[in-house]
Write a protein that holds these residues in place. Structure first.
Motif, PDB file in Angstrom:
ATOM      1  N   PRO A  33       0.832  -1.208   0.000  1.00 51.99           N
ATOM      2  CA  PRO A  33       0.000   0.000   0.000  1.00 51.99           C
ATOM      3  C   PRO A  33       0.866   1.258   0.000  1.00 51.99           C
ATOM      4  N   GLY A  34       0.515   2.193  -0.892  1.00 54.47           N
ATOM      5  CA  GLY A  34       1.223   3.456  -0.972  1.00 54.47           C
ATOM      6  C   GLY A  34       0.587   4.501  -0.078  1.00 54.47           C
ATOM      7  N   PRO A  35       0.965   5.758  -0.234  1.00 52.72           N
ATOM      8  CA  PRO A  35       0.375   6.826   0.580  1.00 52.72           C
ATOM      9  C   PRO A  35      -1.148   6.861   0.451  1.00 52.72           C
ATOM     10  N   GLY A  36      -1.822   6.874   1.598  1.00 55.37           N
ATOM     11  CA  GLY A  36      -3.276   6.922   1.604  1.00 55.37           C
ATOM     12  C   GLY A  36      -3.953   5.622   1.238  1.00 55.37           C
ATOM     13  N   GLU A  37      -3.210   4.507   1.286  1.00 55.63           N
ATOM     14  CA  GLU A  37      -3.766   3.213   0.888  1.00 55.63           C
ATOM     15  C   GLU A  37      -3.688   2.209   2.024  1.00 55.63           C
ATOM     16  N   LEU A  38      -4.544   1.179   1.925  1.00 50.44           N
ATOM     17  CA  LEU A  38      -4.619   0.128   2.938  1.00 50.44           C
ATOM     18  C   LEU A  38      -4.474  -1.234   2.283  1.00 50.44           C
ATOM     19  N   PHE A  85      -7.212   4.829   9.968  1.00 50.05           N
ATOM     20  CA  PHE A  85      -7.320   3.381  10.101  1.00 50.05           C
ATOM     21  C   PHE A  85      -6.031   2.823  10.690  1.00 50.05           C
ATOM     22  N   GLN A  86      -6.173   1.665  11.301  1.00 47.97           N
ATOM     23  CA  GLN A  86      -5.010   0.954  11.817  1.00 47.97           C
ATOM     24  C   GLN A  86      -5.236  -0.539  11.648  1.00 47.97           C
ATOM     25  N   SER A 155      -7.692   2.382  -1.651  1.00 48.17           N
ATOM     26  CA  SER A 155      -7.571   3.703  -1.036  1.00 48.17           C
ATOM     27  C   SER A 155      -8.312   3.726   0.290  1.00 48.17           C
ATOM     28  N   GLU A 156      -7.788   4.476   1.246  1.00 53.82           N
ATOM     29  CA  GLU A 156      -8.522   4.610   2.508  1.00 53.82           C
ATOM     30  C   GLU A 156      -9.875   5.278   2.276  1.00 53.82           C
TER      31      GLU A 156
END
Length: 375
Positions: A33-38, A85-86, A155-156
């Motif tokens: 996952p890149g920036p802003g991704e889950l 998110f976590q 994407s989140e």
């Protein structure tokens, strides 16, 4: 990392899908996952007519594509800059992410997010990335989700957190069937307590809409479908009447039953004849809502004067005009409290390897909502 996906390489293969097997279960490489991704570990994914319409060619997409858009899962890992998110969070996947900045998003209409629509057309996430490949071949994402997979990078903006007490196989239906069907009735249609409502088309989305009409306190809820077994199920779920639209005089019968037509008619079949029926049974001053997705070449014709002379409202509804971060928790709570008995719509559970059999069953009209359950 490696993951299994249901890969569609070619649209329009002949039925039965049990023989032609349009979906291949293959091992794919999934990027981090890149920036802003889950990274999501998939728990359950529903089979929907929107997936089927890609398989049969009614809704063309660039090939190859990893299908699936109605799902729930558990956050496995988060990319950089993710704050909402976590790992361990339970989430419902949303097929229309919201950028939060374009005009529709700013107006409170995230289902119409413009960057999301562009990304869906390109087969990418709303972040612009593509994270799936098979060998040297890049695979397109399906409307930002690609849920028929053990794992997915999304994407989140495509996720809504839910309470961990909600069974994930049931939660999966919140992402499409419930958002679209219940939302079309409550949000797009604005159904009020004591009004009359007809739902035309009793698949998973249509029956969810019917449950929404009952929960809203409509005094008359009319279920309309060609299939007798679906009409019978609708009556068991609480519809006050059920009508076969192919019967001679069906429109007149329904209009007589309601004293001139229903306050709200919601078409959820994705077929022009169903929309024509819904429009014909709407009373003067009433509203017809369509949330079905027919072939893009299909056309719907009405007498133009009817809009003025009857003050007839005709509305489109995408994703039930929902705001997912507001409506998914709301509908989930209604489900838990029994106001939306969504589990009653789940007719089959499948393994990923059985997905072609599931889509043949869906195409034949032999299922309401089927759910792929992952280990």
């Amino acid at each position: 990392m490696k993951t299994r996906i249901a890969l569609l390489r070619e649209m329009g293969r002949a039925r039965p899908y049990t023989d032609s097997k349009p979906l291949e279960i293959v091992e794919a490489e999934l990027g981090d996952p890149g920036p802003g991704e889950l990274l999501i570990k998939m728990a359950a994914a529903g089979l929907c007519h929107s997936d089927l319409s890609v398989i049969n060619g009614d809704r063309p997409r660039d090939m190859p594509v990893a299908l699936g858009h109605e799902a729930a899962g558990i956050v496995e890992a988060v990319g950089p800059h993710v704050t909402r998110f976590q790992p361990g969070d339970h989430v419902v996947l949303v097929f229309a992410p919201s950028c939060g900045h374009c005009v529709p998003c700013a107006e409170g209409r995230p289902a119409l997010c413009e960057p999301a629509a562009v990304a869906a057309g390109k087969g990418s996430l709303i972040t612009g990335s593509k994270r799936i490949s098979v060998g040297q071949e890049v695979v397109n994402h399906h409307i930002g989700v690609s849920a028929f997979s053990d794992y997915a990078v999304v994407s989140e903006a495509s996720c809504v957190k839910i309470d961990k007490s909600i069974p994930l196989d049931q939660a999966a239906l919140l992402g499409c069937a419930v958002l679209t069907g219940v939302g079309a009735v409550l949000n797009s249609g604005g159904l009020k307590t004591g009004q009359t409502c007809a739902v035309v088309g009793l698949g998973g989305v249509g029956l969810a809409g019917l449950l929404g009409a009952i929960a809203a306190g409509a005094r008359t809820v009319i279920a309309v479908d060609l299939a007798q077994d679906k009409r019978e199920l609708a009556l068991k779920l609480g519809a006050t009447h059920a009508i076969d639209p192919s019967e001679e005089g069906a429109v007149e019968k329904l209009r007589a039953l309601t004293g001139g037509g229903v306050d709200l008619a919601v078409e959820l079949a994705g077929a022009v004849p169903a929309l024509q029926f819904a429009y014909a049974i709407t009373r003067r001053g009433g509203t017809t809502v369509t949330a079905g997705l027919p072939n893009p070449q299909a056309e719907f014709k009405i007498p133009a004067v009817s809009l003025t002379a009857n003050e007839h409202a005709l509305k489109g509804s995408y994703m039930g005009s929902c705001v997912p971060v507001r409506d998914i928790p709301r509908f989930a709570q209604m489900m838990v409290q029994g106001q939306l008995p969504i589990p009653e719509l789940m007719t089959h559970t499948l393994k990923l390897e059985e997905i072609n059999e599931g889509f043949e069953r869906l195409a034949a009209g032999e299922a309401i909502r089927q759910v792929v359950v992952f280990d």
